[in-house]
Design an enzyme around this catalytic site. Structure first.
Site, PDB file in Angstrom:
ATOM      1  N   SER A  27      -0.491   2.978   0.032  1.00 38.05           N
ATOM      2  CA  SER A  27       1.003   3.670  -1.167  1.00 38.05           C
ATOM      3  C   SER A  27       0.534   4.868  -1.735  1.00 38.05           C
ATOM      4  CB  SER A  27       1.408   2.430  -1.652  1.00 38.05           C
ATOM      5  OG  SER A  27       0.344   1.742  -2.623  1.00 38.05           O
ATOM      6  N   GLY A  64       0.726  -0.559   1.613  1.00 44.53           N
ATOM      7  CA  GLY A  64       0.184  -1.858   1.776  1.00 44.53           C
ATOM      8  C   GLY A  64      -1.067  -1.741   2.781  1.00 44.53           C
ATOM      9  N   ASN A  93      -6.239  -1.926  -1.307  1.00 47.77           N
ATOM     10  CA  ASN A  93      -5.344  -2.994  -1.062  1.00 47.77           C
ATOM     11  C   ASN A  93      -6.424  -4.119  -0.694  1.00 47.77           C
ATOM     12  OD1 ASN A  93      -2.652  -2.399  -1.342  1.00 47.77           O
ATOM     13  ND2 ASN A  93      -2.675  -0.982   0.271  1.00 47.77           N
ATOM     14  N   ASP A 174       4.882  -0.757 -12.571  1.00 45.34           N
ATOM     15  CA  ASP A 174       4.137  -1.763 -12.141  1.00 45.34           C
ATOM     16  C   ASP A 174       2.654  -1.715 -12.585  1.00 45.34           C
ATOM     17  OD1 ASP A 174       3.202   0.384 -10.505  1.00 45.34           O
ATOM     18  OD2 ASP A 174       3.836  -0.469  -8.723  1.00 45.34           O
ATOM     19  N   HIS A 177       0.919   1.908  -9.185  1.00 50.58           N
ATOM     20  CA  HIS A 177       1.268   3.219  -8.522  1.00 50.58           C
ATOM     21  C   HIS A 177       1.472   4.558  -9.466  1.00 50.58           C
ATOM     22  CE1 HIS A 177       2.156  -0.039  -5.686  1.00 50.58           C
ATOM     23  NE2 HIS A 177       1.600   0.705  -4.942  1.00 50.58           N
TER      24      HIS A 177
END
Length: 199
Positions: A27, A64, A93, A174, A177
């Site tokens: 991402s 992801g 991830n 979040d 990111h």
């Protein structure tokens, strides 16, 4: 000799591009939460085409994505795009999912080998994970990138988000990111190592 080499790359590369850079990431490179054209990979392509007009960037990043997923997808991407340089931005991830670092290392090593066998050079982007994963796992995770860079002798950026992570105003809500304002900093972190490979 340099002109002959460039001509050969032009003849061998798809659509006559002298340099093709393949970005295989998650991402962070797919532009999660922002407009794709504002992401660091899009900015990289713009800069490359200003300084190396015969260059193109293929962004094969998926939000992801794990190292296992990248390993499965890479052979087809290499065959299709025939890149000269592969930027590997994977592992974050794996860390967030608690995947054993040894498995992540094996996947990254396999991708480095695949890229080299296809005639591409590799730029590895290192990553770190949050403190709540514990000091032991964090150390094991971070060492994976350092050892691979040393043992495989690939170009290396130790921490891709060095000037971005935890910096006010550069992260999305979040806390994981980067936002649009951070993308220039991300490109600045990658550019010196990539420019050295191009030159």
């Amino acid at each position: 000799m340099r002109i002959a080499g460039i001509l050969l790359l032009w003849l061998l590369s798809p659509a006559g591009w002298a340099v093709t850079v393949l970005v295989l990431g998650d991402s962070l490179s797919a532009g999660y939460g922002i407009e794709v054209e504002r992401g660091w990979v899009a900015l990289l392509e713009q800069r490359l085409q200003k300084e190396h007009k015969d260059a193109r960037v293929v962004n094969a990043s998926i939000s992801g994505e794990t190292t296992a997923g990248g390993r499965r997808r890479l052979p087809a991407l290499l065959a299709r795009h025939r890149p000269n340089i592969v930027i590997l931005e994977l592992g974050g991830n794996d860390g967030l999912r608690g995947i054993p670092p040894q498995r992540m290392a094996a996947n990254l090593a396999a991708m480095i080998d695949q890229a080299r066998q296809a005639g591409a050079r590799v730029l590895l982007l290192g990553m770190k994970i949050p403190a709540n994963y514990g000091p032991r796992y964090r150390r094991q995770f971070e060492v994976v990138f350092q050892r691979l860079a040393r043992d495989k002798q690939v170009a290396f950026v130790p921490f891709f988000l060095q000037d971005v992570a935890l910096r006010p105003g550069l992260m999305q809500a979040d806390g994981i990111h980067p936002n649009a304002e951070a993308q220039d900093e991300m490109l600045a972190r990658v550019w010196p190592a990539l420019a050295a490979m191009l030159n």
